[in-house]
Write a protein that holds these residues in place. Structure first.
Motif: not given
Length: 156
Positions: A90-98
């Protein structure tokens, strides 16, 4: 724009990346990281339970984002962290940076993830047929934080 969410439900990577880059012509790079529940134990885990302290957790995540913004020129930041019972894969965490340039986006994403693993108030319990055990931060994760705090020591 910052998006900081702590939730039980899963997230969709494509949707979140699209939202992070929407309507911003200055973005030249988008970096994303998805952390998954893994099972590296001798005894297979049945689930991982993640707990947090509502209110305090979001403030801690905002502080991590603020630190990243102080170090790099970055645009939008998304952090979605799940809580509750999760299964292996299962997915725990998402980090997106631009950012305008890829290096800032990569460095900020890595920094945020390193701080999430060691500084964010989440508690993880691995549950197997033998019972549950709380997961501690690894020494290697703590070493990564020290590298961020003393970047001049890391230039060879």
């Amino acid at each position: 724009m910052n998006k900081i969410v702590v939730q039980e439900k899963d997230f969709d990577l494509s949707t979140e990346v699209a939202l992070a880059q929407a309507n911003d012509g200055n973005i030249g790079a988008v970096v994303s990281f998805v952390g998954l529940v893994r099972d590296l134990n001798d005894t297979p885990i049945q689930k991982m339970t993640l707990e947090h302290y509502p209110g305090m957790t979001e403030k801690a995540l905002q502080s991590i984002v603020d630190k990243a913004r102080n170090q790099w020129s970055i645009g939008n930041i998304t952090i979605i962290h799940r809580v509750g019972d999760l299964a292996v894969n299962d997915q725990i965490v998402l980090v997106v940076t631009t950012s305008k340039h890829r290096k800032n986006a990569f460095d900020a994403c890595e920094f945020i993830m390193d701080y999430l693993k060691t500084q964010a108030p989440f508690w993880k319990k691995e549950v197997s047929k033998e019972g549950g055990k709380w997961v501690e931060a690894k020494d290697s994760d703590q070493d990564r934080i020290k590298q961020h705090q003393n970047p001049q020591e890391n230039s060879d």
